[in-house]
Scaffold this motif. Structure first.
Motif, short mmCIF file in Angstrom:
data_model
loop_
_atom_site.label_atom_id
_atom_site.label_comp_id
_atom_site.label_asym_id
_atom_site.label_seq_id
_atom_site.Cartn_x
_atom_site.Cartn_y
_atom_site.Cartn_z
N ASN A 534 19.71 -66.82 16.71
CA ASN A 534 20.00 -66.34 15.37
C ASN A 534 19.76 -67.46 14.37
OD1 ASN A 534 21.56 -63.74 16.32
ND2 ASN A 534 22.46 -65.44 17.44
N GLU A 535 18.92 -67.21 13.38
CA GLU A 535 18.65 -68.22 12.37
C GLU A 535 19.76 -68.24 11.33
OE1 GLU A 535 15.24 -69.80 9.25
OE2 GLU A 535 14.95 -67.88 10.29
N ILE A 536 20.36 -69.41 11.13
CA ILE A 536 21.37 -69.59 10.10
C ILE A 536 20.64 -69.75 8.78
CG2 ILE A 536 23.27 -71.01 9.27
CD1 ILE A 536 23.74 -71.84 12.20
N THR A 537 20.75 -68.78 7.92
CA THR A 537 20.00 -68.79 6.66
C THR A 537 20.79 -69.37 5.50
OG1 THR A 537 20.70 -66.49 6.31
CG2 THR A 537 18.55 -66.84 7.34
N GLU A 538 22.10 -69.45 5.64
CA GLU A 538 22.94 -70.05 4.59
C GLU A 538 24.17 -70.65 5.24
OE1 GLU A 538 24.27 -68.97 0.02
OE2 GLU A 538 23.96 -67.35 1.46
N LEU A 539 24.45 -71.91 4.90
CA LEU A 539 25.61 -72.60 5.47
C LEU A 539 26.21 -73.51 4.41
CD1 LEU A 539 27.41 -73.34 7.92
CD2 LEU A 539 25.73 -75.12 8.48
N SER A 540 27.38 -73.15 3.95
CA SER A 540 28.13 -73.97 3.00
C SER A 540 29.61 -73.68 3.22
CB SER A 540 27.72 -73.67 1.56
OG SER A 540 28.24 -72.40 1.15
N THR A 541 30.45 -74.39 2.50
CA THR A 541 31.88 -74.15 2.64
C THR A 541 32.31 -72.83 2.00
OG1 THR A 541 32.31 -75.42 0.63
CG2 THR A 541 32.42 -76.60 2.75
N ILE A 542 31.39 -72.17 1.32
CA ILE A 542 31.70 -70.90 0.67
C ILE A 542 30.97 -69.74 1.33
CG2 ILE A 542 31.57 -69.61 -1.51
CD1 ILE A 542 31.71 -72.28 -2.97
N ARG A 543 29.73 -69.97 1.72
CA ARG A 543 28.90 -68.88 2.23
C ARG A 543 28.34 -69.19 3.61
NH1 ARG A 543 27.75 -69.15 -3.24
NH2 ARG A 543 28.14 -67.22 -4.39
N TYR A 544 28.11 -68.10 4.35
CA TYR A 544 27.44 -68.21 5.65
C TYR A 544 26.69 -66.91 5.90
CZ TYR A 544 26.52 -68.69 10.63
OH TYR A 544 25.89 -68.79 11.84
N SER A 545 25.47 -67.03 6.39
CA SER A 545 24.71 -65.85 6.80
C SER A 545 23.74 -66.25 7.89
CB SER A 545 23.96 -65.22 5.62
OG SER A 545 23.04 -66.15 5.05
N GLU A 546 23.40 -65.29 8.74
CA GLU A 546 22.43 -65.52 9.81
C GLU A 546 21.72 -64.21 10.10
OE1 GLU A 546 25.00 -66.81 13.05
OE2 GLU A 546 25.05 -64.77 13.86
#
Length: 584
Positions: A534-546
């Motif tokens: 699964n590619e992690i497309t967004e990673l921050s302390t607020i948002r996450y998506s894969e």
């Protein structure tokens, strides 16, 4: 800093007044165990208070579980003659007997077992309601609105008694009536939940937490998928979804309190309504039961004289120099992997290769059939991909260890093993590589599986799957911290996944060509069936998506029925594979 599992979704750091919650119930004194768990968690949390109980006066029988309607409960208060001479019961006679037999297959912690919940609710104001058709009377609605509720949670007024399908009750609380749809909303509607999935051999059994309303205004706050159990027992198939619902509702209340309704709405979806537009399902007829169970019972009877006890036997495999499996340019097959045999009486699984001082080592679970316990072992990976002599590096006769996630932090080497039955997630530091380790800290208390940790942009990120009461009923959670043994923060995107195909880790986070990739294992159609990248497309302390990149299936290897771990180090890739063999 320990973050106990029993507290991580019970504590909000937001500076807001507690949510005001009302409960829709069928009894003031008794409720199903799963509902009692939610009630207990709300009373224990710091962000919600139960302010009102709305009780259904038309509940037919407080001791009947929600999957047993009055129309087919005669076995509890009548005799066989009641079925023979009453057409309503006679046409469901086999289903009645099925329920009676299935009661013997219930697991000890059956979520629908009735328990006393009155002591914790005795001081809370209660309103008895006699619905007018499918609507609440004006007097009752006035009393409910006067409590200025944020949320109404529905644990009563079910289809067994009286369905809530329309009326002003939908707007009686600020954020609506929250209710569970047990079954995949796209396909299954009606009672009893989780039986039709067995009858139709559906691969998945679903669950949705919805905000009730007219079809155009409904919201699906969360959705989950579970593998349909390989059984004829509806009580076993419903076990994981019902227990998962307890965690789901508390996580959504926490999200509402910490981040507000707009955040909750932004993550919600419009629920599928195809099943609701069709005729509502009813319990199966005698013909339905015969067509389902007849062939199954016949097949079992024919196979019984030839049945042999079999077990899942895992092996690890390696290959070198190939295009990595996770690379989108590579073929999604397992060609070139060399399967390694474990000693007699053991299996090897969960390989984690690790480079240290110019050599590659493999850490893995070493399971003993005799002790029914797994220890952690390691061996040097030789130039041809074979393993040198293995040595035990972590063992406890009272604990089962697996998933030896080995990683480096500065000049130190650490490991986070899985130890589900220890009720902790522990961090070990290597004193002498590779076989001497000391417990450095307890990161979490509670039941978690397949914990995966990674350092990126000055933060530590930790993915883990909650496992209470079992791994199949939990969700994938993400935490972050500024220090390995510091305070772990609950990520606002939690839960990352409720999907049985993606919610358990299958290896380290991979950084490849500006991509971050999370391996995950699938528990459907059975535990450890396949793994995905699964590619992690967004990673921050607020948002996450894969988003899923590719899935590796076991069919590419003759005799292999499951693959569930992937890791790489240097030029070596490692996987594991399951075969079904006679018991040793």
């Amino acid at each position: 800093m320990v973050t106990p599992s029993s507290r991580y979704y019970l504590i909000s750091n937001a500076d807001r007044p507690p949510l005001r919650v009302g409960l829709l119930l069928d009894s003031l004194g008794r409720c199903p165990s799963f509902a009692a768990k939610v009630i207990g968690d709300i009373r224990a949390c710091n962000f919600a208070r139960i302010e009102l109980l709305v009780v259904n006066k038309l509940a037919l029988n407080k001791n009947i579980a929600p999957v047993e309607t009055a129309a087919h409960s005669a076995l509890k208060f009548g005799t066989l003659f009641g079925h023979i001479f009453d057409a309503r019961f006679r046409k469901r006679l086999l289903y009645d007997f099925y329920l009676k037999l299935d009661a013997r297959k219930k697991l000890p912690d059956d979520p629908l077992a009735y328990v006393d919940c009155g002591s914790g609710l005795s001081q809370i104001e209660a309103v008895e309601v006699d619905p007018e058709g499918d609507r609440f009377p004006a007097e009752a609605l006035e009393k409910i609105r006067a409590k200025n509720l944020d949320v109404l949670l529905r644990f009563g007024f079910t289809p067994v008694h009286r369905e809530i399908s329309s009326g002003d009750i939908f707007t009686a609380a600020r954020y609506g009536v929250w209710s569970f749809h047990y079954g995949d909303p796209e396909t299954y509607s009606g009672w009893p939940p989780y039986l039709r999935e067995l009858r139709e051999r559906a691969p998945f059994s679903g669950l949705a937490l919805e905000v009730l309303g007219e079809e155009a205004t409904r919201l699906s706050l969360a959705n989950a998928l579970f593998a349909t159990e390989k059984t004829t027992s509806v009580s076993q198939n419903r076990h994981a979804p019902y227990w998962a619902s307890t965690e789901m509702v508390l996580q959504k209340l926490l999200e509402l309190h910490q981040f507000g309704w707009e955040h909750v709405q932004s993550r919600a979806t419009a629920p599928a309504i195809s099943a609701r537009q069709s005729k509502r399902e009813t319990p199966p007829s005698n013909r339905d039961m015969l067509s389902w169970l007849g062939p199954i019972l016949l097949k079992k009877a024919l196979r019984k004289p030839f049945r042999r006890r079999r077990t899942a036997h895992w092996r690890i495999a390696t290959r070198a120099g190939a295009t990595p499996l996770f690379d989108t340019k590579s073929e999604s097959d397992l060609g070139g992997f060399r399967w390694l045999e474990s000693p007699p009486g053991h299996f090897w699984a969960d390989p984690f290769p690790f480079e240290h001082e110019g050599k590659c080592w493999a850490f893995f679970e070493d399971y003993s059939y005799a002790s029914e316990r797994g220890s952690l072992a390691c061996a040097e990976v030789l130039a041809d991909g074979s393993l040198g002599k293995s040595v035990t590096c972590l063992q406890n006769p009272q604990r089962h260890h697996s998933y030896p996630h080995v990683f480096r932090a500065g000049s130190e080497v650490y490991m986070i093993p899985e130890s589900f039955d220890s009720n902790t997630v522990d961090l070990y530091r290597c004193c002498r590589f590779p076989d001497e380790w000391v417990r450095e800290a307890t990161l979490f208390e509670g039941k978690f599986v397949d914990t995966t940790i990674w350092e990126h942009d000055g933060l530590w990120w930790l993915w883990t799957t909650s496992a209470e009461p079992s791994p199949i009923s939990g969700s994938l959670l993400l935490f972050y911290s500024r220090a390995l043994t510091g305070k772990w923060h609950y990520h606002p995107a939690n839960p990352i996944s409720w999907d049985i195909r993606y919610k358990r880790g299958a290896g380290r986070i991979i950084q490849h060509q500006n991509r971050l990739i999370r391996p995950s294992q699938s528990g459907a159609p059975a535990y450890g069936y396949s793994f995905s990248f699964n590619e992690i497309t967004e990673l921050s302390t607020i948002r996450y998506s894969e988003s899923p990149l590719k899935t590796i299936l076991p069919e590419q290897c003759p005799g292999v029925t499951g693959v569930h771990t992937y890791n790489a180090a240097g030029r070596f890739e490692f996987i594991d594979g399951r075969s079904v063999l006679p018991m040793p």
